[in-house]
Design a protein around this motif. Structure first.
Motif, PDB file in Angstrom:
ATOM      1  N   ILE A 186      93.889  94.912  74.448  1.00 66.32           N
ATOM      2  CA  ILE A 186      93.265  93.902  75.306  1.00 66.32           C
ATOM      3  C   ILE A 186      93.844  93.939  76.716  1.00 66.32           C
ATOM      4  O   ILE A 186      94.906  94.513  76.963  1.00 66.32           O
ATOM      5  CB  ILE A 186      93.444  92.480  74.724  1.00 66.32           C
ATOM      6  CG1 ILE A 186      94.936  92.169  74.534  1.00 66.32           C
ATOM      7  CG2 ILE A 186      92.652  92.316  73.439  1.00 66.32           C
ATOM      8  CD1 ILE A 186      95.210  90.732  74.085  1.00 66.32           C
ATOM      9  N   VAL A 187      93.091  93.312  77.631  1.00 63.43           N
ATOM     10  CA  VAL A 187      93.546  93.070  79.001  1.00 63.43           C
ATOM     11  C   VAL A 187      93.545  91.571  79.218  1.00 63.43           C
ATOM     12  O   VAL A 187      92.559  90.891  78.908  1.00 63.43           O
ATOM     13  CB  VAL A 187      92.624  93.749  80.027  1.00 63.43           C
ATOM     14  CG1 VAL A 187      93.024  93.350  81.451  1.00 63.43           C
ATOM     15  CG2 VAL A 187      92.668  95.267  79.873  1.00 63.43           C
ATOM     16  N   ILE A 188      94.653  91.037  79.715  1.00 58.91           N
ATOM     17  CA  ILE A 188      94.758  89.605  80.011  1.00 58.91           C
ATOM     18  C   ILE A 188      94.699  89.424  81.514  1.00 58.91           C
ATOM     19  O   ILE A 188      95.507  89.987  82.254  1.00 58.91           O
ATOM     20  CB  ILE A 188      96.074  88.994  79.457  1.00 58.91           C
ATOM     21  CG1 ILE A 188      96.114  89.102  77.937  1.00 58.91           C
ATOM     22  CG2 ILE A 188      96.210  87.540  79.876  1.00 58.91           C
ATOM     23  CD1 ILE A 188      96.861  90.283  77.424  1.00 58.91           C
ATOM     24  N   GLY A 189      93.686  88.664  81.978  1.00 63.08           N
ATOM     25  CA  GLY A 189      93.550  88.373  83.400  1.00 63.08           C
ATOM     26  C   GLY A 189      93.979  86.949  83.677  1.00 63.08           C
ATOM     27  O   GLY A 189      93.642  86.029  82.925  1.00 63.08           O
ATOM     28  N   VAL A 190      94.721  86.746  84.753  1.00 67.24           N
ATOM     29  CA  VAL A 190      95.222  85.407  85.080  1.00 67.24           C
ATOM     30  C   VAL A 190      95.135  85.156  86.579  1.00 67.24           C
ATOM     31  O   VAL A 190      95.429  86.042  87.388  1.00 67.24           O
ATOM     32  CB  VAL A 190      96.679  85.217  84.558  1.00 67.24           C
ATOM     33  CG1 VAL A 190      97.622  86.225  85.184  1.00 67.24           C
ATOM     34  CG2 VAL A 190      97.168  83.800  84.797  1.00 67.24           C
ATOM     35  N   ARG A 191      94.687  83.967  86.954  1.00 64.96           N
ATOM     36  CA  ARG A 191      94.582  83.560  88.353  1.00 64.96           C
ATOM     37  C   ARG A 191      95.949  83.066  88.861  1.00 64.96           C
ATOM     38  O   ARG A 191      96.748  82.516  88.075  1.00 64.96           O
ATOM     39  CB  ARG A 191      93.558  82.434  88.523  1.00 64.96           C
ATOM     40  CG  ARG A 191      92.130  82.781  88.109  1.00 64.96           C
ATOM     41  CD  ARG A 191      91.494  83.737  89.073  1.00 64.96           C
ATOM     42  NE  ARG A 191      90.071  83.963  88.776  1.00 64.96           N
ATOM     43  CZ  ARG A 191      89.351  84.905  89.332  1.00 64.96           C
ATOM     44  NH1 ARG A 191      89.910  85.739  90.217  1.00 64.96           N
ATOM     45  NH2 ARG A 191      88.072  85.057  89.029  1.00 64.96           N
ATOM     46  N   PRO A 192      96.238  83.226  90.148  1.00 67.33           N
ATOM     47  CA  PRO A 192      97.537  82.785  90.692  1.00 67.33           C
ATOM     48  C   PRO A 192      97.838  81.316  90.428  1.00 67.33           C
ATOM     49  O   PRO A 192      98.978  80.961  90.124  1.00 67.33           O
ATOM     50  CB  PRO A 192      97.400  83.060  92.197  1.00 67.33           C
ATOM     51  CG  PRO A 192      96.388  84.143  92.294  1.00 67.33           C
ATOM     52  CD  PRO A 192      95.413  83.888  91.182  1.00 67.33           C
ATOM     53  N   GLU A 193      96.806  80.465  90.528  1.00 62.75           N
ATOM     54  CA  GLU A 193      97.031  79.032  90.347  1.00 62.75           C
ATOM     55  C   GLU A 193      97.278  78.658  88.893  1.00 62.75           C
ATOM     56  O   GLU A 193      97.674  77.512  88.591  1.00 62.75           O
ATOM     57  CB  GLU A 193      95.847  78.222  90.895  1.00 62.75           C
ATOM     58  CG  GLU A 193      94.519  78.427  90.188  1.00 62.75           C
ATOM     59  CD  GLU A 193      93.695  79.581  90.730  1.00 62.75           C
ATOM     60  OE1 GLU A 193      92.477  79.595  90.474  1.00 62.75           O
ATOM     61  OE2 GLU A 193      94.271  80.463  91.411  1.00 62.75           O
ATOM     62  N   SER A 194      97.033  79.600  87.960  1.00 61.52           N
ATOM     63  CA  SER A 194      97.257  79.329  86.538  1.00 61.52           C
ATOM     64  C   SER A 194      98.647  79.750  86.072  1.00 61.52           C
ATOM     65  O   SER A 194      98.981  79.606  84.894  1.00 61.52           O
ATOM     66  CB  SER A 194      96.193  80.051  85.693  1.00 61.52           C
ATOM     67  OG  SER A 194      94.906  79.546  85.970  1.00 61.52           O
ATOM     68  N   ILE A 195      99.444  80.287  86.989  1.00 60.29           N
ATOM     69  CA  ILE A 195     100.814  80.690  86.658  1.00 60.29           C
ATOM     70  C   ILE A 195     101.780  79.603  87.108  1.00 60.29           C
ATOM     71  O   ILE A 195     101.741  79.160  88.254  1.00 60.29           O
ATOM     72  CB  ILE A 195     101.167  82.034  87.335  1.00 60.29           C
ATOM     73  CG1 ILE A 195     100.227  83.141  86.841  1.00 60.29           C
ATOM     74  CG2 ILE A 195     102.620  82.409  87.069  1.00 60.29           C
ATOM     75  CD1 ILE A 195     100.469  84.489  87.490  1.00 60.29           C
ATOM     76  N   VAL A 196     102.643  79.171  86.179  1.00 62.82           N
ATOM     77  CA  VAL A 196     103.617  78.119  86.493  1.00 62.82           C
ATOM     78  C   VAL A 196     105.033  78.696  86.410  1.00 62.82           C
ATOM     79  O   VAL A 196     105.297  79.629  85.639  1.00 62.82           O
ATOM     80  CB  VAL A 196     103.487  76.912  85.547  1.00 62.82           C
ATOM     81  CG1 VAL A 196     102.143  76.238  85.737  1.00 62.82           C
ATOM     82  CG2 VAL A 196     103.675  77.330  84.088  1.00 62.82           C
ATOM     83  N   PHE A 197     105.907  78.133  87.222  1.00 60.69           N
ATOM     84  CA  PHE A 197     107.315  78.560  87.248  1.00 60.69           C
ATOM     85  C   PHE A 197     108.176  77.628  86.392  1.00 60.69           C
ATOM     86  O   PHE A 197     107.821  76.477  86.153  1.00 60.69           O
ATOM     87  CB  PHE A 197     107.838  78.552  88.684  1.00 60.69           C
ATOM     88  CG  PHE A 197     107.277  79.651  89.546  1.00 60.69           C
ATOM     89  CD1 PHE A 197     107.860  80.916  89.564  1.00 60.69           C
ATOM     90  CD2 PHE A 197     106.160  79.425  90.338  1.00 60.69           C
ATOM     91  CE1 PHE A 197     107.353  81.921  90.348  1.00 60.69           C
ATOM     92  CE2 PHE A 197     105.643  80.430  91.135  1.00 60.69           C
ATOM     93  CZ  PHE A 197     106.241  81.686  91.149  1.00 60.69           C
TER      94      PHE A 197
END
Length: 368
Positions: free
Chosen positions: A291-302
Motif C-alpha cells: 500500500i501507499v499511505i498519503g497524508v496532508r501536512p495539516e494532518s500531521i501532529v507533533f
C-alpha cells in the motif's frame, strides 16, 4: 376599456433568469483522442461541462489541457471521438460557427489593432453598432476593474495589459461557451486574485459555460464549480474542489491537488503498517497488500508517534512548514503554529490508503 396587468419586479427577474438558464449550453467530449504520430496528446477523454458550469482543468505541462481546448474550438480536429454542444456534434464546423470564445495562452491579439479595437472585434464581426460595442466593452472593463490602455497597440502594452484585452475580447464576443487557456498567467499575482473573482462573477451573471485550463491549483480551486485533473492525455478524476482534496482516487491526484507526503507499507490484520513496524491505523485493503499511505501536512501532529529529525523549516506567516526525516527513512512535510526542535515525534491523525501502483510510486507521481 383597456386592461393593464401588473407583474411584480421579482417575478420578471425570475422569468429572465429562467430564460437565461435555457440559453446555457452543455458541452460534452465523448471518447476524444488526438494523436500526433505516436504521441497521444489526448486518449479517450470523456468530460461533460454542464449548463452554466465553471469547470477548471489542471495538470502538469504537456498533459493535453491546451490540446483539449483547441479540439473544442476547432483549431485542431480530433483523431477519434466527438465534441457536442447541447447534444449536437460540432466536429467539422469552422471555429467561427462553434459559438465559443477562446482566450489563448499566447493571447493572439491582432497587432495592427488597438486594445479597444481588439476588444470590440467579436461584436463588430456580428454587425453590432460601433457605439453599442464601445459601451459594452467599457462596461466590461469597469466590471473587471481593468486598467489596460485600450488606445494603444498590443506591442505598446505590458503582458498583463494584453491579457486584460484578451479577456475583454472573449467575454464581449457574445459566445455562450468560454474556453480559457491560462487566462491569468501574465497578470500580477495580487491583481489575478481579484480578476479571477470578477471572471467567475461575469461568467455566472451572463449565463456562460466555462472551461478554464490552468497549472495553478489555487486558481482552479477558487474559481471552479468542479475540477478535472489530467495526466498523460487522460482525465484521472473530476469532482468538486473539496472532493479532490479530501477524497483523491490516486496518489497523483492527491499530490497534484494540494501538498502531500507518501509512505509505503503493507496491510496486516486490517492495519496499515509502514517501514519500521509502525502501525498507523485501520486499512481496508486485502491482507498482505502493498500500500501507499498519503497524508496532508495539516494532518500531521507533533509530540507523539514516529521519531524523526527536522531537516528544513520554512516560515509561512502564522504557520511553520517542517520537512521531517523519520526514523524509518521516510520524509514527510508537516505544518505547525509552534516552533519545534531538531528531534521530534510525529503522528498521522488522518491519512488516505491507496493500492501500491504497478509502475511504482515514483513513476505514479511523475508528470508523465
Amino acid at each position: 376599456m383597456r386592461m393593464y396587468w401588473y407583474i411584480p419586479t421579482s417575478m420578471l427577474l425570475s422569468i429572465l433568469r429562467f430564460w437565461r438558464l435555457l440559453e446555457m449550453p452543455r458541452l460534452e467530449l465523448c471518447d476524444v483522442s488526438k494523436y500526433y504520430g505516436r504521441i497521444k496528446a489526448l486518449e479517450k477523454v470523456n468530460l461533460t461541462v454542464e449548463d452554466g458550469e465553471y469547470l477548471a482543468v489542471i495538470g502538469p505541462s504537456g498533459c493535453g489541457k491546451s490540446t483539449m481546448l483547441k479540439v473544442i474550438a476547432g483549431i485542431v480536429e480530433p483523431t477519434r471521438g466527438d465534441v457536442r454542444v447541447d447534444g449536437r456534434s460540432i466536429v467539422g464546423l469552422p471555429p467561427e460557427d462553434r459559438g465559443v470564445g477562446f482566450i489563448f495562452q499566447n493571447l493572439a491579439l491582432f497587432p495592427h489593432m488597438t486594445g479597444l479595437e481588439n476588444s470590440m472585434y467579436g461584436l463588430l464581426t456580428r454587425e453590432t453598432a460601433t457605439d453599442e460595442a464601445l459601451n459594452m466593452v467599457r462596461k466590461l472593463r469597469m466590471e473587471f476593474g481593468f486598467r489596460a490602455r485600450l488606445s494603444r497597440l498590443p506591442g505598446e502594452l505590458s503582458m498583463g495589459e494584453q491579457q486584460e484585452v484578451a479577456i475583454l475580447r472573449a467575454v464581449a464576443s457574445g459566445a455562450k461557451i468560454m474556453l480559457l487557456d491560462e487566462p491569468l498567467s501574465s497578470i500580477d499575482a495580487k491583481v489575478a486574485v481579484e480578476v479571477r473573482r470578477k471572471l467567475r462573477e461575469v461568467v455566472k451573471s451572463k449565463g456562460l459555460t466555462a472551461l478554464h485550463v490552468t497549472h495553478n491549483q489555487e486558481e482552479a480551486m477558487s474559481v471552479a464549480d468542479r475540477i478535472a485533473v489530467m495526466r498523460k492525455g487522460r482525465i484521472l478524476q473530476v469532482g468538486k474542489p473539496e472532493e479532490l482534496y479530501y477524497k483523491p482516487r490516486s496518489p497523483f491526484v492527491m499530490a497534484f491537488v494540494g501538498d502531500a507526503s507518501f509512505l509505503t507499507g503493507t496491510c496486516r490484520g486490517g492495519r496499515a503498517v509502514v517501514r519500521g513496524g509502525y502501525d498507523l491505523g485501520p486499512c481496508d485493503m486485502p491482507e498482505g497488500e502493498l500500500i501507499v499511505i498519503g497524508v496532508r501536512p495539516e494532518s500531521i501532529v507533533f509530540g507523539r508517534g514516529i521519531p524523526g529529525k527536522v531537516r528544513l523549516r520554512s516560515y509561512l506567516g502564522s504557520l511553520i512548514r517542517y520537512e521531517v526525516e523519520l526514523e524509518n527513512g521516510d520524509i514527510v512535510t508537516a505544518v505547525s503554529e509552534e516552533e519545534q526542535g531538531e528531534n521530534v515525534k510525529v503522528w498521522f491523525e488522518k491519512y488516505k490508503v491507496f493500492k501500491y501502483p504497478r509502475e511504482g510510486l515514483t513513476e505514479a507521481l511523475s508528470p508523465g
